[in-house]
Scaffold this active site. Structure first.
Site, PDB file in Angstrom:
ATOM      1  CG  ASP A 116      -1.512  -1.223   1.634  1.00 40.80           C
ATOM      2  OD1 ASP A 116      -1.461  -2.164   0.855  1.00 40.80           O
ATOM      3  OD2 ASP A 116      -2.063  -1.284   2.747  1.00 40.80           O
ATOM      4  CD  GLN A 125       2.393  -1.254   5.160  1.00 40.06           C
ATOM      5  OE1 GLN A 125       2.210  -2.349   5.663  1.00 40.06           O
ATOM      6  NE2 GLN A 125       2.813  -0.217   5.863  1.00 40.06           N
ATOM      7  CB  SER A 130      -1.602   0.940   5.668  1.00 39.22           C
ATOM      8  OG  SER A 130      -0.949   0.264   4.627  1.00 39.22           O
ATOM      9  CG  ASP A 154      -5.130  -0.281   7.054  1.00 37.53           C
ATOM     10  OD1 ASP A 154      -4.014  -0.545   7.553  1.00 37.53           O
ATOM     11  OD2 ASP A 154      -5.762  -1.080   6.344  1.00 37.53           O
TER      12      ASP A 154
END
Ligand code: FRU
Length: 518
Positions: free
Chosen positions: A51, A67, A111, A178
């Site tokens: 990501d 990432q 993330s 996230d």
């Protein structure tokens, strides 16, 4: 629910790890094979990426974090990699930004997002990952939202400030990650994805006035599909149409159980819903789920607002699950999409087109046209395009074809990837059935039937190992990996069941963005 003030933690223990990882990544990059390594997409110099994270414009530079597994070209313990640019055209590699280290993020820096605080500093929020047994998910995982602050103007080094949000003690939720943070009307908002104890994908909302102490507000969204057990990388932003109507866009990266193969891989989809949002009532969908992209490889997009107000998203070109990624042999795995500007058009539909800055990559150009490809004929329009763009303006009014299109990366061994439009079904097909390597399936998107009245514009970005197709100024997008065989990579127009008339056809070689050195 109120969370405690974070435990300050400079993250010194992560520094050794960061240096080791950086060294290994650079050593491995020296042996990287570049036949498919991108010239104008962001990828790690070696290892694995997924990501896009922490997207922002800060003190005169664009920043993309991502990432990263610096050690191997497969997913593993996650770090944050980093590249930056002054113009969104040429990029520079930065040192690894974050490494696992504290108790809360000892098994991964997952993330998250970036925001500029009221003092003009850069803050990031990410998910700290910890396996209960120390190495895998057999005994579960603990995920918490963490905060860090940039220590320099280049946003290269961060001080970890620790945990700011944890799952409620009464509900030890495993999927809880996230964070996406933004400021609205003087209040800081955070959303993140969660898998409820009932196995439903949800998005949770928190508010804060000081960016450190966060108060849970409510669950603003539960995915209507009961097979979606987690919504990853949620994002939420308003868009205004040319006539001044504002609508909220909720971005979802859904993890769905595969009912046909309960033991198999989960199915993932990246889409958005349009609707209304208020912190009190949550998100009220006014549309179904639309896919961001109809190609094979698009997942976990993140957006941010550029200084001029544009909403820009990057996605991750997630590898195919059906076949191992051929690039693993070459020492790298994964790339991001081009930066895409998201707008709402006058009909209330979303459009995504590459940021105009990309025109800055244009090198030599060949403009052919008008062109006719005879019925059941072929026409070679380029002998070798390694990295660049092709714009086809197909005149549907004067064309007689049933199916027509372009063979991309056509190599001397007869392999290629094809893009073709079928007028009977209004389907645009990106087909890797004749591709040299990798997954050989196809993907389709149905174009609006009003398209038949005019011109079909296919704006195709061909990189060494990928293809992005933007249809009619971003009405639809398809993004796929495509791994050609050795030799020159030709472009061949084809037409069957009648001729194809092109008002224009432009082929332009691109310069690299500056990241493909070793
Ligand atoms: C999405 C995702 C995120 C997570 C990260 C871990 O691809 O699974 O939910 O934070 O990747 O690498």
């Amino acid at each position: 629910m109120k969370t405690e003030t974070p435990v300050s933690n400079s993250g010194r223990e992560a520094e050794g790890k960061m240096e080791r990882a950086q060294r290994r990544m650079t050593e491995n990059a020296a042996n990287r094979i570049d036949r498919w390594y991108p010239r104008f997409h962001i990828a790690s110099q070696s290892g694995w990426i997924n990501d896009p994270n922490g997207l922002c414009y800060f003190k005169g530079r664009w920043h993309v974090y991502y990432q990263l597994n610096p050690y191997e070209p497969v997913w593993g313990t996650m770090y944050w990699g980093h590249v930056s640019s002054k113009d969104l055209v040429k990029w520079r590699r930065e040192p690894i930004a974050l490494a696992p280290g504290t108790e809360d993020d000892r098994d991964g820096i997952f993330s998250g997002s970036a925001v500029v605080d009221d003092q003009g500093g850069l803050c990031i929020y990410y998910t700290g990952q910890r396996w209960v047994n120390g190495h895998d998910d057999r005994e579960g995982q603990v995920q918490v939202q963490m905060m860090a602050r940039a220590l320099d103007q280049e946003a290269a080094q961060f001080e970890k400030l620790g945990r700011v949000v944890a799952p409620p003690e009464s509900q030890p939720i495993q999927h809880f990650r996230d964070p996406k943070v933004w400021k609205q009307d003087g209040v800081w908002y955070m959303i993140h994805g969660a898998g409820s104890p009932q196995g439903r994908g949800q998005i949770w909302l928190y508010t804060s006035t000081d960016m450190v102490s966060w108060t849970f507000q409510n669950v603003i969204f539960e995915d209507p599909d009961p097979d979606v057990f987690m919504v990853e990388c949620p994002d939420l932003f308003p868009l205004t149409s040319p006539s001044g109507d504002t609508i909220w866009v909720l971005c979802l990266s859904e993890m769905r159980r595969n009912p046909d193969e309960p033991e198999g891989e989960d199915v993932v989809t990246a889409g958005y819903m349009l609707g209304e949002f208020s912190p009190e009532t949550g998100f009220m969908a006014r549309s179904g789920l639309h896919l961001w992209d109809y190609g094979h490889n698009f997942y976990a997009p993140q957006s941010f607002e550029a200084p001029d107000g544009r909403r820009i998203i990057y996605g991750w070109m997630k590898p195919d699950l059906s076949t191992p990624m051929p690039t693993i042999e070459d020492g790298w795995n994964g790339q991001l999409t081009l930066p895409r500007v998201v707008t709402l058009d006058s009909t209330g539909r979303i459009r995504t087109v590459p940021a105009a800055e990309l025109d800055g990559l244009r090198g030599d150009s060949d403009r052919i046209g008008p062109v006719r490809v005879p019925a059941d004929g072929e026409r070679v329009i380029c002998d070798d395009l390694e990295a660049g763009e092709v714009i086809l303006d197909i005149d549907l009014k004067t064309s007689g074809f049933r199916t027509a299109g372009l063979r991309i990366q056509a190599t001397p061994d007869g392999t290629y990837t094809s893009l073709s439009y079928d007028r009977g079904t209004c389907l645009l097909v990106l087909d890797r059935g004749q591709a040299a390597r990798g997954d050989r399936t196809s993907r389709t998107v149905k174009l609006h039937s009003d398209i038949e009245e005019s011109q079909l514009r296919l704006h195709i970005y061909v990189d060494r190992g990928s293809i992005e197709v933007y249809v009619n100024h971003g009405q639809e997008v398809l993004t796929s990996y495509s791994f050609p065989a050795a030799g020159p990579r030709g472009l061949i127009l084809t037409s069957s069941g009648g001729d194809m008339a092109l008002n224009q056809c432009t082929i332009t070689a691109f310069d690299g963005i500056g990241l493909d050195d070793h």
